[in-house]
Design an enzyme around this catalytic site. Structure first.
Site, PDB file in Angstrom:
ATOM      1  N   CYS A 104       7.627   5.260  -2.013  1.00 36.54           N
ATOM      2  CA  CYS A 104       7.599   6.510  -1.625  1.00 36.54           C
ATOM      3  C   CYS A 104       9.363   6.302  -1.067  1.00 36.54           C
ATOM      4  O   CYS A 104      10.431   7.237  -2.733  1.00 36.54           O
ATOM      5  CB  CYS A 104       7.176   7.086  -0.192  1.00 36.54           C
ATOM      6  N   HIS A 143       1.657   6.251  -1.327  1.00 30.18           N
ATOM      7  CA  HIS A 143       1.940   5.840  -0.919  1.00 30.18           C
ATOM      8  C   HIS A 143       0.417   4.918  -1.010  1.00 30.18           C
ATOM      9  O   HIS A 143      -1.051   4.370  -0.438  1.00 30.18           O
ATOM     10  CB  HIS A 143       1.169   6.010   1.371  1.00 30.18           C
ATOM     11  N   GLU A 161      -0.114   1.450  -0.116  1.00 34.99           N
ATOM     12  CA  GLU A 161      -1.238   0.877   1.564  1.00 34.99           C
ATOM     13  C   GLU A 161      -2.196   1.658   2.487  1.00 34.99           C
ATOM     14  O   GLU A 161      -3.041   1.206   3.186  1.00 34.99           O
ATOM     15  CB  GLU A 161      -0.365   0.298   1.897  1.00 34.99           C
TER      16      GLU A 161
END
Length: 405
Positions: free
Chosen positions: A295, A379, A381
């Protein structure tokens, strides 16, 4: 000239040539507290205050996720933003201590169509309204969020003021126009950790595909925290890495003194171009150890290599963003939260584009041609796929292993 939208939103029209007064039902006048959202273009939305009392300014944006509001609230990347949820009912499963992405909410304000009065979930330890009030987050419910989102999509993200105190339309619009916005501001300094720390928490058992044991000789990752979500170091620990978290203002010498096998560049809020200190640090470590950015970290890596960034019209925020991996032809469903992107025309030859956002064809991933460095604009994660993008953490580990042998 301003226009209103609120509880009688079926007759709602918006535009500079329409103005009407809001007439609320008698029972609502007696039982609710009014709040207003004023945009810099003169639009005013009227609804119910269901968070803390107060007044905040910020860039008004929207998120298309159906769930995950607690992760959104506590994501430091939302610093300086008033977030509108497009899903109509928010708060139905309450809040808990396990779904935090930082120690507290960081966004400026929160807007929903309907605040659920019931929090029903076996994991819930409280309800959304109490959580917002506890942490001083001003929130608005009961407006036509479809009309607000449509306005943002047509005209772009706008500066706004959300208030339950000052309810004068003209004053609120003036405040929205005068608010600073995001461009040119260093919001990272407002969410930096106070000190470095050793991260020792892994993913929950149900969330991890791989659980490699951490050893004394395990790969050492220095994670530069520009506003990092906690699930990122959890993934790195679950890959068997030792993780040292340093503030994003750390210098290249401070990073390299920790003798890392790799450097991670985290997400974070706002405009990347004012972050000269971060760009200089990345330039100082780029050819020395493998680098992985997510990001804001992706944007900073690009800037460190000589590229430029630009502000998107209304950004990418949601858990259903499709991304094409150009290296293998696979499509990943990703979670995204960013209002800036890397400008393709400015991309130097040292970078190869590895991923593209399929909604607007913007750059969603880069790989350095000569240095062991790569990054993605989304993202991995956040488990939107849910596991579509977790391979990136394994790729980082493989890069560090190759460079350390």
């Amino acid at each position: 000239m301003s226009c209103h939208a609120g509880f009688r939103d079926r007759s709602y029209r918006v535009g500079p040539y329409h103005q009407r007064s809001l007439s609320l039902p008698i029972f609502m006048k007696r039982t609710m507290s009014i709040a207003k959202l004023a945009l810099e273009d003169g639009t005013v939305f009227v609804g119910e205050s269901f968070g803390a009392e107060g007044e905040v300014d910020g860039e008004v944006v929207f998120n298309t996720s159906m769930t995950g509001y607690q992760e959104i609230l506590t994501d430091p990347s939302y610093r300086g933003q008033i977030v509108t949820m497009t899903y109509p009912q928010i708060g139905n499963y309450g809040v808990n201590q396990e779904d935090l992405e930082s120690s507290k909410p960081h966004l400026a304000g929160f807007i929903v169509r309907e605040n659920s009065r019931i929090a029903s979930n076996f994991r819930a330890s409280g309800d959304l309204q109490a959580y917002l009030r506890e942490h001083g987050i001003v929130a608005l419910a009961g407006i036509d969020t479809r009309a607000l989102v449509r306005r943002i999509r047509i005209h772009g993200a706008m500066k706004g003021v959300l208030s339950s105190r000052d309810l004068d339309d003209a004053r609120l619009i003036d405040k929205a126009v005068a608010s600073p916005g995001l461009v040119g501001r260093d919001l990272v300094r407002e969410v930096l950790p106070d000190a470095d720390l050793q991260w020792d928490e892994s993913l929950d058992d149900w969330a991890q595909l791989h659980n490699r044991p951490v050893t004394e000789r395990g790969l050492h990752v220095v994670a530069l925290d520009f506003g990092m979500k906690w699930n990122i170091p959890r993934h790195l620990r679950s890959q068997g890495c030792r993780v040292t978290v340093l503030p994003g203002t750390s210098t290249a010498d401070e990073v390299l003194d920790r003798k890392p096998d790799g450097v991670f560049l985290s997400n974070g809020p706002g405009d990347p171009e004012p972050l000269d200190y971060a760009i200089q640090t990345i330039q100082g470590v780029l050819d020395k150890v493998p680098v992985f950015g997510i990001c804001l970290g992706h944007q900073l890596l690009a800037l460190a290599g000589g590229a430029k960034t630009f502000k998107l019209k209304f950004g990418h925020r949601g858990a259903n963003q499709p991304v094409l991996n150009l290296l293998n032809g696979r499509v990943e469903i990703t979670s995204q939260n960013h209002g800036f992107a890397v400008e393709e025309a400015s991309l130097p030859e040292c970078f190869e584009i590895t991923h593209r956002n399929l909604n607007d064809d913007t750059i969603a991933g880069l790989r350095h041609r000569t240095a062991p460095a790569f990054s993605v604009q989304y993202h991995p994660e956040a488990s939107a796929g849910p596991h579509d993008s977790q391979y990136l953490f394994g790729q980082f580990v493989e890069s560090m292993t190759a460079c350390s042998t």
